[in-house]
Scaffold this motif. Structure first.
Motif, mmCIF file in Angstrom:
data_model
loop_
_atom_site.group_PDB
_atom_site.id
_atom_site.type_symbol
_atom_site.label_atom_id
_atom_site.label_comp_id
_atom_site.label_asym_id
_atom_site.label_seq_id
_atom_site.Cartn_x
_atom_site.Cartn_y
_atom_site.Cartn_z
ATOM 1 N N ALA B 91 38.851 32.754 35.884
ATOM 2 C CA ALA B 91 38.354 34.119 36.089
ATOM 3 C C ALA B 91 37.508 34.552 34.896
ATOM 4 C CB ALA B 91 39.517 35.080 36.314
ATOM 5 N N LYS B 96 33.929 34.736 38.407
ATOM 6 C CA LYS B 96 33.895 36.035 39.082
ATOM 7 C C LYS B 96 32.598 36.217 39.863
ATOM 8 C CE LYS B 96 36.867 38.458 35.822
ATOM 9 N NZ LYS B 96 36.906 39.395 34.683
ATOM 10 N N SER B 112 42.116 37.251 43.239
ATOM 11 C CA SER B 112 41.469 37.405 41.935
ATOM 12 C C SER B 112 42.477 37.348 40.800
ATOM 13 C CB SER B 112 40.751 38.763 41.854
ATOM 14 O OG SER B 112 39.626 38.799 42.703
#
Ligand SMILES: Cc1cc2nc3c(=O)[nH]c(=O)nc-3n(C[C@H](O)[C@H](O)[C@H](O)COP(=O)(O)OP(=O)(O)OC[C@H]3O[C@@H](n4cnc5c(N)ncnc54)[C@H](O)[C@@H]3O)c2cc1C
Ligand SMILES: Cc1cc2nc3c(=O)[nH]c(=O)nc-3n(C[C@H](O)[C@H](O)[C@H](O)COP(=O)(O)OP(=O)(O)OC[C@H]3O[C@@H](n4cnc5c(N)ncnc54)[C@H](O)[C@@H]3O)c2cc1C
Lengths: 249, 311
Positions: B91, B96, B112
């Motif tokens: 991430a 992202k 996420s």
């Protein structure tokens, strides 16, 4: 060129959130709600484009319960021209929101869609990227600076190592980062004027979008608490503790 | 089915956080493959092959992959995805950017910043700036997951996976790269540094950050900052630690002239030991600090630097 901006209603960033006792989510009753801060930046950027003559109309979109009207009103008071509310009491996950946005884009044909890089409640950081994918458009994520010219957007992006420049073809999706601009406060006359601006309300069904969540939330819990520490009196004491107690230097 | 980790790299080596992503991926399926897409990415592919637990590296050479544009990388990942149960990325700003595009192209959800793999379809992820932890379950056939590197212990080196060359997918013709303005620094990278020295609005100027640089260099530390310090232009954007910046979890985090807003705490409260220096004894940062020192940073920081020097 029309510019579509997404504005999400979230718990205000100053509120200390509480996890519900039954672990189904976060307490939202009687909690102050505001526009997601990244979306204020999105609205500001769109309005500046209109003020510079680069955009002709700014449309504020929100998806969620009826109260999202207030969030749209805030955008209208800042200077957006009209609003679209896709009303739903269901839990709307990023893919569903992206599909709703796509349906509105198909109808309105904006040249740019500007959304926040992340909503500060669910912290997903997905919606803009997903929307661009569904539309087959380019995307400029984490925008620090935009320059719109001749059917392209130059985007300065905030990335891990610093800043990066890309050029993307329009129509395009932009996601805002913190340094893109400083959003204005709505003036009282503009707040009054905003009351007369139109907001269209649509239902997900009417847009042909299935918003059923794909991720099931099994539980929501408090994070583990840190043990409280101590105050040291002097630098010497601090260094001694770091060397001999914590063993980190 | 195997799990595919999509690796960001600089042409020479894959990013350090790929080893963390591999460790997370190993908890999701029986076998881990790593995709290294790039232009002249041979060395990077070799660095991926050396990570323990990687069964195979897929190297895709294409001029279009040189700068990691989402529009060009995502179609390649989408093409490979049906052979895998999961696609995993760290991430960071690359993950992202790309993972949600891949997910939407496949019409699946994305998880996420997972911080824990409960089972192959269930993950724990922080929401509300880490003030709540959600356990989420995905019913999608292919699971797209970004993982927070600091929560997974990096897989070690010494492996020797096979490298397979695969066909690129070319350019989508939607975007192009126009240069980067990267911060130059000899200091350890913020997210993998063992010690981080961070400064806030209390520093008052970019000039005063030099004081923290001296301290950081004495400690071999990375340098971070609060949003307020970045917004004020004291330091570049990539220094920002927090909910909407970088997440760090070093052995030692020293917060100097930082009040401790929840958005900042979200990025550093998993640090092993936290030190706070602040003149306001009520500052919320002291609630998470193991060792708090109340006083004027302009006096205390030079003192601290000198005391560390003495050893
Ligand atoms: C346990 C749990 C329970 C939840 N329950 C509910 C619930 O009952 N009802 C409910 O409504 N939500 C609920 N949510 C929130 C919902 O899941 C999130 O809104 C959704 O996942 C979107 O994620 P995000 O906003 O973080 O997306 P991000 O991708 O981080 O958002 C980025 C940007 O997309 C745009 N955007 C995203 N969503 C909207 C929107 N709705 N309208 C306009 N613009 C938008 C904004 O510009 C935003 O800045 C719940 C979340 C959790 C974790
Ligand atoms: C959408 C959104 C996202 C955000 N994301 C982030 C994020 O990712 N990261 C982040 O950090 N913030 C983030 N913020 C901002 C956050 O809310 C705070 O505003 C910010 O962290 C404050 O920075 P600060 O502690 O440096 O400044 P301040 O809150 O102003 O604190 C300065 C501190 O310095 C102390 N001080 C001053 N002079 C001295 C001195 N001489 N000696 C010792 N101490 C001194 C003061 O007592 C004070 O506690 C976000 C906010 C929003 C709305």
């Amino acid at each position: 060129m029309k510019v579509l901006v997404a504005v999400k209603r979230v718990i205000d960033y100053n509120v200390k959130i509480r996890v519900k006792a039954d672990n189904t989510g976060v307490e939202t009753a009687n909690v102050k709600m505001s526009m997601n801060p990244f979306d204020e930046i999105a609205v500001e950027e769109a309005i500046r484009m209109k003020e510079k003559g680069a955009a002709t109309e700014v449309i504020a979109f929100s998806a969620g319960p009826a109260q999202c009207q207030e969030t749209i009103r805030t955008a209208l008071a800042m200077g957006a021209d009209r609003g679209i509310l896709v009303q739903s009491d269901a839990e709307l996950q990023p893919l569903a929101v992206a599909k709703l946005l796509k349906a509105v884009v198909d109808k309105e044909q904006p040249g740019l869609v500007i959304v926040g890089k992340q909503a500060i409640d669910d912290d997903s950081n997905q919606t803009g990227q997903m929307l661009a994918a569904l539309l087959g458009w380019s995307v400029g994520t984490f925008a620090n600076k935009l320059n719109v010219a001749d059917g392209t957007v130059e985007v300065k992006r905030e990335v891990d190592g610093g800043l990066e420049n890309i050029k993307i073809k329009m129509p395009a999706v932009i996601t805002t980062d913190l340094r893109l601009n400083e959003p204005r406060y709505a003036s009282l006359p503009n707040i009054m004027k905003a009351k007369k601006k139109p907001i269209e309300t649509l239902a997900p069904d009417a847009l042909g979008v299935d918003v059923a969540p794909r991720l099931k939330t099994l539980k929501v819990e408090e994070p583990p608490k840190r043990k409280s520490g101590i105050k040291v009196k002097t630098v010497a004491e601090l260094v001694e503790k770091l060397r001999n107690e914590a063993g980190v230097i | 089915m195997a799990v595919l980790v999509v690796a960001a790299h600089d042409g020479k080596t894959v990013r350090a956080n790929v080893a963390n992503a591999v460790a997370a991926a190993a908890q999701m399926g029986p076998e881990v493959h790593v995709l290294v897409a790039g232009s002249n990415a041979g060395e990077a592919a070799q660095s991926a092959a050396a990570i323990q637990g990687v069964a195979k590296v897929l190297q895709a050479e294409d001029a279009a992959y040189a700068n990691w544009l989402a529009e060009d990388i995502a179609p390649l990942v989408v093409k490979l995805a049906p052979n895998y149960s999961h696609v995993v990325m760290a991430a960071d700003s690359v993950g992202k950017n790309i993972a949600p595009r891949v997910a939407a192209m496949l019409d699946v959800a994305q998880v996420s910043e997972a911080i824990q793999v409960v089972s192959p379809d269930t993950f724990v992820r922080p929401i509300y700036a880490g003030n709540a932890m959600a356990t989420v379950q995905s019913a999608d056939k292919i699971k797209i997951v970004t993982v927070r590197p600091t929560n997974f212990k990096a897989a070690v080196g010494g492996g020797s996976a096979a490298i397979e060359q695969i066909e690129g997918t070319g350019s989508a013709g939607l975007s192009s790269f126009a240069g980067a303005e990267l911060s130059k620094s000899e200091r350890p990278e913020l997210t993998s540094a063992k010690i981080v020295v961070s400064g806030g609005r209390g520093l008052q100027s970019g000039e005063n950050f030099k004081m923290l640089e001296t301290l950081a260099d004495k400690l071999g530390a990375g340098l971070g900052a609060s949003r307020a310090a970045v917004d004020a232009g004291y330091v570049p954007n990539d220094y920002q630690v927090g909910q909407t910046g970088k997440v760090v979890a070093p052995d030692l985090y020293i917060a100097i002239g930082i009040s401790g807003a929840i958005q900042h705490l979200a990025g550093m409260k998993d640090s092993k030991t936290i030190v706070a220096i602040n003149k306001d004894e009520e500052a919320p940062i002291f609630q998470v600090a193991d060792y708090g020192l109340v006083g004027d940073l302009f006096q205390l920081v030079p003192e601290l630097t000198a005391a560390i020097e003495k050893k």
